[in-house]
Design an enzyme around this catalytic site. Sequence first.
Site, mmCIF file in Angstrom:
data_model
loop_
_atom_site.group_PDB
_atom_site.id
_atom_site.type_symbol
_atom_site.label_atom_id
_atom_site.label_comp_id
_atom_site.label_asym_id
_atom_site.label_seq_id
_atom_site.Cartn_x
_atom_site.Cartn_y
_atom_site.Cartn_z
ATOM 1 N N ASP A 82 -22.405 53.999 39.683
ATOM 2 C CA ASP A 82 -21.326 53.913 38.234
ATOM 3 C C ASP A 82 -20.312 53.216 39.312
ATOM 4 O O ASP A 82 -19.795 52.876 39.368
ATOM 5 C CB ASP A 82 -20.677 55.647 37.958
ATOM 6 C CG ASP A 82 -19.874 55.738 37.237
ATOM 7 O OD1 ASP A 82 -20.387 55.168 36.128
ATOM 8 O OD2 ASP A 82 -19.012 57.183 37.139
ATOM 9 N N HIS A 83 -19.892 52.630 37.575
ATOM 10 C CA HIS A 83 -18.285 51.770 37.888
ATOM 11 C C HIS A 83 -17.948 50.878 38.577
ATOM 12 O O HIS A 83 -16.772 51.609 39.647
ATOM 13 C CB HIS A 83 -16.960 52.782 37.971
ATOM 14 C CG HIS A 83 -16.163 53.576 36.542
ATOM 15 N ND1 HIS A 83 -16.529 52.529 35.299
ATOM 16 C CD2 HIS A 83 -17.060 54.338 35.441
ATOM 17 C CE1 HIS A 83 -16.284 52.799 34.150
ATOM 18 N NE2 HIS A 83 -16.093 54.340 34.734
ATOM 19 N N GLY A 180 -11.066 61.235 33.704
ATOM 20 C CA GLY A 180 -9.669 61.803 34.641
ATOM 21 C C GLY A 180 -9.871 63.630 33.493
ATOM 22 O O GLY A 180 -10.208 63.872 32.554
ATOM 23 N N HIS A 207 -18.168 57.879 28.470
ATOM 24 C CA HIS A 207 -17.198 58.234 30.126
ATOM 25 C C HIS A 207 -16.710 59.525 29.480
ATOM 26 O O HIS A 207 -16.181 59.692 28.045
ATOM 27 C CB HIS A 207 -16.684 56.948 30.559
ATOM 28 C CG HIS A 207 -17.790 55.902 30.192
ATOM 29 N ND1 HIS A 207 -17.559 54.807 31.735
ATOM 30 C CD2 HIS A 207 -19.465 55.719 30.709
ATOM 31 C CE1 HIS A 207 -18.499 55.001 31.798
ATOM 32 N NE2 HIS A 207 -19.688 55.194 31.197
ATOM 33 N N GLY A 208 -15.725 60.497 30.822
ATOM 34 C CA GLY A 208 -14.770 60.552 30.039
ATOM 35 C C GLY A 208 -14.794 62.387 29.274
ATOM 36 O O GLY A 208 -14.969 62.889 28.557
ATOM 37 N N SER A 210 -16.042 65.184 30.888
ATOM 38 C CA SER A 210 -14.984 66.596 31.435
ATOM 39 C C SER A 210 -14.030 66.858 30.257
ATOM 40 O O SER A 210 -12.878 65.634 30.279
ATOM 41 C CB SER A 210 -14.800 66.289 32.477
ATOM 42 O OG SER A 210 -15.549 65.744 33.787
ATOM 43 N N ASN A 229 -21.058 61.510 30.784
ATOM 44 C CA ASN A 229 -20.496 61.073 32.200
ATOM 45 C C ASN A 229 -19.764 62.296 32.496
ATOM 46 O O ASN A 229 -18.872 62.997 31.672
ATOM 47 C CB ASN A 229 -20.192 59.625 32.350
ATOM 48 C CG ASN A 229 -20.454 58.548 32.284
ATOM 49 O OD1 ASN A 229 -22.330 58.678 32.221
ATOM 50 N ND2 ASN A 229 -20.294 58.065 32.785
ATOM 51 N N THR A 232 -14.723 64.791 36.632
ATOM 52 C CA THR A 232 -14.332 65.454 36.932
ATOM 53 C C THR A 232 -14.169 67.051 36.966
ATOM 54 O O THR A 232 -14.019 67.843 37.756
ATOM 55 C CB THR A 232 -13.095 65.013 36.294
ATOM 56 O OG1 THR A 232 -12.812 63.905 36.045
ATOM 57 C CG2 THR A 232 -11.667 66.396 36.439
#
Length: 286
Positions: A82-83, A180, A207-208, A210, A229, A232
Amino acid sequence: MAVAPLTEILADPFEERYAVPAINIFNDLTLEAVLAAAVENRSPLIVQTSVKTVRSIGSDVLYAMWTAMTAGIEVPVTLHLDHCPDRSVITECLRQGWNSVLFDASTMPVEENMRQTVEVVAEARKHGAAVEGEIESITGVEDDVGSDAAAQQQTLDVALEFLRTTGVDVFAPAIGNAHGSYKKAPVLDAQRVSDIVAAHPLPIALHGGSGLSDEQFRDLISRGCAKVNISTALKETFMKSNLAFLRIAEERQKWDPPSLFRSVRQDVVDMTGALMTLFGSAGRAG
């Protein structure tokens, strides 16, 4: 079944509009638990590793854990980096056997991002691996990668040129999502997902994930977000589960590490299974 290419794992979800959880693990317990959840729920799974995790554990040890834990597994799983903005780490992981990588060149000018992504795609193809690309930073810092500055969107034409030129297998656009924990409810540009998919059909990575609502997940998945994805949420589940168990252990003055590991593992399995049900991947592995 067993370990499969990312493109193979995402083909049906993209076509049928469900999603596969892509979960960032960070040790042996979380790796084993998310794989166990995949088997229990008969779901495909994308296991993700951050650059921070690769460096802290070591790519050789991490890949040995992966091969040992997926030996004989009966559901399709894949290992994704990832990233990663560091080309040397991408090369290291591809040589070890990672099935796909996200080359994160989102801080570069688009032209340079495109040029280097073309090179990464060519390198990955030599290893039979896939590549996820992005041209915009996702707001927030995750495992020491990223920025809290608001992500700036490129035009649709720029995004499409990037996709046609690079030949990436998965695309991660900025749509108002963030890494986050969300400080407030995000305002998402879901139509951007639909516009990209209509013009250049390929799986979109969300993405992000959570902290998004069930309704937001379902809407974005219906538009083509086939890879979601989760990082968090796993970290919070892991840490809070440990904390709750240790508080009880302190009260009782009973210190039993194996019981701690079993308790935390079960919480991770339950969290992962709930995501698989929500995303519609549960039961898809036969």
